[in-house]
Design a protein around this motif. Structure first.
Motif, PDB file in Angstrom:
ATOM      1  N   LYS A   2     -21.939 -13.752   3.658  1.00 27.69           N
ATOM      2  CA  LYS A   2     -22.654 -13.587   2.325  1.00 27.69           C
ATOM      3  C   LYS A   2     -21.825 -14.051   1.272  1.00 27.69           C
ATOM      4  O   LYS A   2     -19.914 -14.564   1.723  1.00 27.69           O
ATOM      5  CB  LYS A   2     -22.121 -11.838   2.516  1.00 27.69           C
ATOM      6  N   ALA A  41     -32.934 -21.755  13.680  1.00 28.68           N
ATOM      7  CA  ALA A  41     -33.226 -21.367  12.442  1.00 28.68           C
ATOM      8  C   ALA A  41     -31.801 -21.594  11.928  1.00 28.68           C
ATOM      9  O   ALA A  41     -31.170 -21.330  11.577  1.00 28.68           O
ATOM     10  CB  ALA A  41     -33.400 -19.913  12.829  1.00 28.68           C
ATOM     11  N   ARG A  42     -30.679 -21.832  12.931  1.00 29.39           N
ATOM     12  CA  ARG A  42     -28.994 -21.683  13.143  1.00 29.39           C
ATOM     13  C   ARG A  42     -28.790 -23.158  12.142  1.00 29.39           C
ATOM     14  O   ARG A  42     -27.696 -23.024  10.903  1.00 29.39           O
ATOM     15  CB  ARG A  42     -28.213 -21.666  14.242  1.00 29.39           C
ATOM     16  N   ARG A  44     -31.241 -24.484   9.092  1.00 30.39           N
ATOM     17  CA  ARG A  44     -30.558 -23.560   7.888  1.00 30.39           C
ATOM     18  C   ARG A  44     -30.113 -23.076   7.298  1.00 30.39           C
ATOM     19  O   ARG A  44     -29.830 -22.467   6.498  1.00 30.39           O
ATOM     20  CB  ARG A  44     -32.180 -23.074   8.023  1.00 30.39           C
ATOM     21  N   GLN A  45     -29.471 -21.887   8.662  1.00 32.00           N
ATOM     22  CA  GLN A  45     -28.684 -20.905   8.639  1.00 32.00           C
ATOM     23  C   GLN A  45     -26.946 -21.673   7.643  1.00 32.00           C
ATOM     24  O   GLN A  45     -26.287 -21.446   6.963  1.00 32.00           O
ATOM     25  CB  GLN A  45     -28.391 -20.229   9.540  1.00 32.00           C
ATOM     26  N   ARG A  48     -27.499 -23.238   4.340  1.00 35.82           N
ATOM     27  CA  ARG A  48     -27.462 -22.762   3.282  1.00 35.82           C
ATOM     28  C   ARG A  48     -25.512 -22.054   3.494  1.00 35.82           C
ATOM     29  O   ARG A  48     -26.168 -22.089   2.421  1.00 35.82           O
ATOM     30  CB  ARG A  48     -28.436 -21.645   3.847  1.00 35.82           C
ATOM     31  N   ASP A  49     -25.384 -21.962   4.299  1.00 36.96           N
ATOM     32  CA  ASP A  49     -23.775 -21.644   4.234  1.00 36.96           C
ATOM     33  C   ASP A  49     -22.758 -22.666   3.075  1.00 36.96           C
ATOM     34  O   ASP A  49     -22.093 -21.918   2.361  1.00 36.96           O
ATOM     35  CB  ASP A  49     -23.034 -21.329   5.917  1.00 36.96           C
TER      36      ASP A  49
END
Length: 66
Positions: A2, A41-42, A44-45, A48-49
């Motif tokens: 986050k 999906a990892r 993309r994650q 973005r991180d």
């Protein structure tokens, strides 16, 4: 990760996390190329991180510290 977590890190911690994420991104790309990637999906994650960490580092370099 986050945004609040990343903002609470020191510059050294951000660099370490960035290196870790780039290594993971490389491994995910390799798995995709060989057809072994299960959690698509990892990708993309992680991307973005990486962007999130780079943005926070750039803000700090500009002196905003927001």
């Amino acid at each position: 990760m986050k945004t609040e977590e990343a903002r609470g890190m020191t510059p050294d911690q951000l660099n370490d996390e960035l290196a870790k994420l780039k290594k993971e991104q490389f491994n995910l790309r390799f798995q995709k190329a060989t057809g072994q990637l299960e959690k698509t999906a990892r990708v993309r994650q992680v991307r973005r991180d990486i962007a999130r960490i780079k943005t926070i580092a750039a803000e700090r370099a500009a002196g905003k510290k927001a």
